[in-house]
Write an enzyme that holds these catalytic residues in place. Sequence first.
Site, PDB file in Angstrom:
ATOM      1  NE  ARG A  41      -3.801  -1.589   1.755  1.00 32.17           N
ATOM      2  CZ  ARG A  41      -4.089  -3.428   2.268  1.00 32.17           C
ATOM      3  NH1 ARG A  41      -2.690  -3.679   2.151  1.00 32.17           N
ATOM      4  NH2 ARG A  41      -4.607  -3.957   1.746  1.00 32.17           N
TER       5      ARG A  41
ATOM      6  CG  HIS B 112      -0.913  -5.186  -4.389  1.00 32.78           C
ATOM      7  ND1 HIS B 112       0.157  -5.215  -3.778  1.00 32.78           N
ATOM      8  CD2 HIS B 112      -1.866  -6.781  -3.660  1.00 32.78           C
ATOM      9  CE1 HIS B 112      -0.130  -6.043  -2.025  1.00 32.78           C
ATOM     10  NE2 HIS B 112      -1.551  -6.994  -2.438  1.00 32.78           N
TER      11      HIS B 112
ATOM     12  CG  HIS C 171      -0.490 -11.716  -3.883  1.00 27.92           C
ATOM     13  ND1 HIS C 171      -1.626 -12.188  -2.721  1.00 27.92           N
ATOM     14  CD2 HIS C 171      -0.286 -10.577  -3.054  1.00 27.92           C
ATOM     15  CE1 HIS C 171      -1.765 -11.286  -2.145  1.00 27.92           C
ATOM     16  NE2 HIS C 171      -1.681 -10.238  -2.097  1.00 27.92           N
TER      17      HIS C 171
ATOM     18  CG  ASP D  93      -3.011  -7.958   5.153  1.00 26.11           C
ATOM     19  OD1 ASP D  93      -3.551  -7.446   4.791  1.00 26.11           O
ATOM     20  OD2 ASP D  93      -1.696  -8.324   4.011  1.00 26.11           O
TER      21      ASP D  93
ATOM     22  CD  GLU E  75       1.375 -10.198  -0.281  1.00 35.22           C
ATOM     23  OE1 GLU E  75       1.275  -9.029  -1.070  1.00 35.22           O
ATOM     24  OE2 GLU E  75       0.436 -10.941   0.156  1.00 35.22           O
TER      25      GLU E  75
HETATM   26  C1  G6D Z   1      -6.079  -7.846   1.080  1.00 39.70           C
HETATM   27  O1  G6D Z   1      -4.364  -6.516   3.162  1.00 39.70           O
HETATM   28  C2  G6D Z   1      -4.846  -7.598   1.771  1.00 39.70           C
HETATM   29  C3  G6D Z   1      -3.537  -7.631   0.996  1.00 39.70           C
HETATM   30  O2  G6D Z   1      -2.222  -7.604   2.273  1.00 39.70           O
HETATM   31  C4  G6D Z   1      -3.567  -8.510   0.029  1.00 39.70           C
HETATM   32  O3  G6D Z   1      -2.311  -8.434  -0.465  1.00 39.70           O
HETATM   33  C5  G6D Z   1      -4.454  -8.328  -1.063  1.00 39.70           C
HETATM   34  O4  G6D Z   1      -6.210  -8.309   0.854  1.00 39.70           O
HETATM   35  C6  G6D Z   1      -5.205  -9.683  -1.308  1.00 39.70           C
HETATM   36  O5  G6D Z   1      -6.286  -6.239   0.493  1.00 39.70           O
END
Ligand code: G6D
Length: 346
Positions: free
Chosen positions: A76, A101, A175, A248, A309
């Site tokens: 982000r 992303h 990912h 996360d 990741e």
């Molecule tokens: C959510 O916060 C998570 C991210 O880290 C992830 O990459 C995404 O889902 C697929 O936004």
Amino acid sequence: MKIKTKQLQNNWKVFTLTNINGVTVEVLNFGGILTKILTPDKEGRVGNIVLGYKNMLDYQHDPNYFGALIGRVAGRIQNAEFVLDGKTYRLKANEGPNHLHGGNTGLHKVIWNADPFEEEDKLGLKLSYFSKDGENGYPGNVNITVTYTLTNEDELIINYSATTDKTTVLTLTNHTYFNLSGDLKETIHQHHVTMDSSRFAQLDARLLPTGDILDVTNSTFDFRSGRALASGIHSTMDQHNIVGNGYDHYFIFDQKKPYAVVATEPVSGRVLKMKTTQPGMVMYTSNNLGSNALLNEGMSKNYLGVCFETQSSPASLHHDGFPSILLNADERYQEQTVFKFGTLMN
Ligand code: G6D
């Protein structure tokens, strides 16, 4: 060893790489997506260990980034903007006020030039893409190459390389959601993870780093001696609740062990070892996956996969102390992440 290529519609191609041990990696030129990885369990039974859609076209509008190459900047970017050499760059805000992303038309959504290759003891796919100055709001003409190599030692080696004609920001990742039970027999709760990291980035309610880097000691973020992912999924700790119960978070590696991550699944006996040149990674336990994606083995649900990741951190654009994502015109971006597949028997 063999490579198969299958032409799909709209210029999509699927490449299937199989090594001498029957380990198979399937790659889509759209997004450089790893759509399947087949490996044997402790009994020698081959199963798929990654999340992927049953219908290939579902990748076109995938909110989960299944298996995809991510960039120009993974993670982000706060308020979808950053300042570089005194100039403010505004990116597309594709998640609330933030940029996630690489944006909705990031590298996970482009068709990569794909060149398969076969050498002694390994085979692979060289993916390349030219990202022009201003694409998705990022500065610089950037030539990117990502090479997937499957070796007869059952390693998937991902080499990332890029150059730019002017200073820009770049941190690429893959990912893929791993599930070592094979064919999604179990969720990832009992996946046992050991990680070479004593620090992680604290998040706020917007899932943005606060700028504080926390010590993992005596917490469910301490994987140095190994722990089941369930310990964070079931925790009532604020940092777990913020992300939808689980992980996360960006972990910074201590770089004291040969492998940054060793993940095992007790029933299948599968082991995944990961090493990388990157300084850290986001570990995401698919907390918000939901139940409306038709995967190869059935419908999705939360906690069906775990992502490792590997990347530097976009938090460095707004806070000190985080690994930089700047790339200058006289530098080459060169990173490598290796996933080694095996079982507790070997
Ligand atoms: C959510 O916060 C998570 C991210 O880290 C992830 O990459 C995404 O889902 C697929 O936004």
